[in-house]
Design a protein around this motif. Sequence first.
Motif, short mmCIF file in Angstrom:
data_model
loop_
_atom_site.label_atom_id
_atom_site.label_comp_id
_atom_site.label_asym_id
_atom_site.label_seq_id
_atom_site.Cartn_x
_atom_site.Cartn_y
_atom_site.Cartn_z
N ILE A 104 0.85 -1.19 0.00
CA ILE A 104 0.00 0.00 0.00
C ILE A 104 0.89 1.24 0.00
N SER A 105 0.64 2.13 -0.95
CA SER A 105 1.34 3.41 -1.00
C SER A 105 0.52 4.45 -0.24
N ASP A 142 6.05 4.89 0.60
CA ASP A 142 5.78 6.34 0.44
C ASP A 142 5.22 6.92 1.73
N LYS A 161 -7.02 7.30 7.52
CA LYS A 161 -7.32 6.77 6.18
C LYS A 161 -8.11 5.45 6.28
N GLY A 166 -7.35 3.64 -3.96
CA GLY A 166 -6.35 3.40 -2.92
C GLY A 166 -6.98 3.00 -1.61
N THR A 194 0.61 7.53 -0.55
CA THR A 194 0.17 8.58 -1.47
C THR A 194 -1.06 8.16 -2.27
N SER A 195 -1.35 6.86 -2.32
CA SER A 195 -2.52 6.38 -3.07
C SER A 195 -3.81 6.56 -2.28
N LEU A 196 -3.70 6.89 -0.99
CA LEU A 196 -4.87 6.85 -0.13
C LEU A 196 -5.73 8.11 -0.20
N GLU A 197 -5.42 8.98 -1.16
CA GLU A 197 -6.30 10.11 -1.44
C GLU A 197 -7.35 9.73 -2.48
N SER A 198 -7.24 8.54 -3.04
CA SER A 198 -8.17 8.12 -4.08
C SER A 198 -9.08 7.00 -3.58
#
Length: 349
Positions: A9-10, A37, A150, A19, A12-16
């Motif tokens: 899991i990145s 990240d 998140k 993600g 930075t992907s957790l804004e989408s």
Amino acid sequence: MNAASLPIISMTSLESAAGLAALRQAASEVGFFYLIDHGLNADVQQHYLALTRAFFQLPTTDKQTIDMIHSPHFRGYNALGTEMTAGRLDAREQFDWMNEELALATDQLRHPWQKLIGPNLWPSAMPILKPALTQLQQTMSDITINLLQKLCRALGVSSNALDHTLGEQPYTHAKLIRYPAQQQREQGVGAHKDPGYLTLVLQDEQSGLKVERGNQWVDVAPIPGALVVNIGELLELASNGFLKATNHKVESPTGGIERYSIAFFMAAQLSATVPVLPLPNNLKAKALGPTTDPNNPLLTEVGNNVLKGRLRSHPQVTRKHYCDEQLRHLLAKSFAYMPTHEICDECRA
């Protein structure tokens, strides 16, 4: 499952939405994943691992001055073979530190977990350790708070749904760990679940960490720069079992190889009670309640859930600091479900 198939899991992907969906799947179906990240770069990680090696290379006499036996708050140094997991001694050497706080006087104690509150023990022979590890503690605390928020979003509730349980600063516990080489595979640390919300593990290049998946133990091989994340018991409770705290263990290295790691545990305030989150209907239907285990009941009272593991893992500290009449009374009241001899075989409350 191998390193490539364990979820990665990145942050930075957790804004989408995609993600968050991947995070929800990793947290609910596996309970363990790699985090990249995250903001703690590889060079900084290597610096902290170097400090870890340097600490364990200190003379035994220097480490013994901060032995955990001197701390009623379960802080300080543990020599090889002094911690227990699942009733057996672990083959590892450790240094534990937590939030830096003032201890309560004995007559101020109303709950046994309040004795966890107190100062850390720091080695005078290595003055750099306190500022370095205090900074690491803050960095990892920030990472886990962000990740917890998140996760709440991924569960379909407000990102701040658990913030009130954290207060101004969550309860944190961290440890430097050395697994010395053994002649054959042994219990570096036995199978267990972590009592808090989230755990971060910073590994060196040596394998040994294993996760229970079905009837198998799966290697969690190191990935350079990645932190290993696992779900703790408090999140299993908060999600009514939609998320599961996963059993994991470490096997001792062999062949003259040592393993070093740093583990960071984040929980709610010790005084908090974990709420059950109002999951959306599609997730609530899959939340079948937390695990039922008579040998390890999950407690919504955070302080008791944290303390139960400390008492069992460090019997020498328990015998020295938790066996006076007042503490026996408080323990018997808070841990009525647990036979007293399981806390301390010299206590009979």
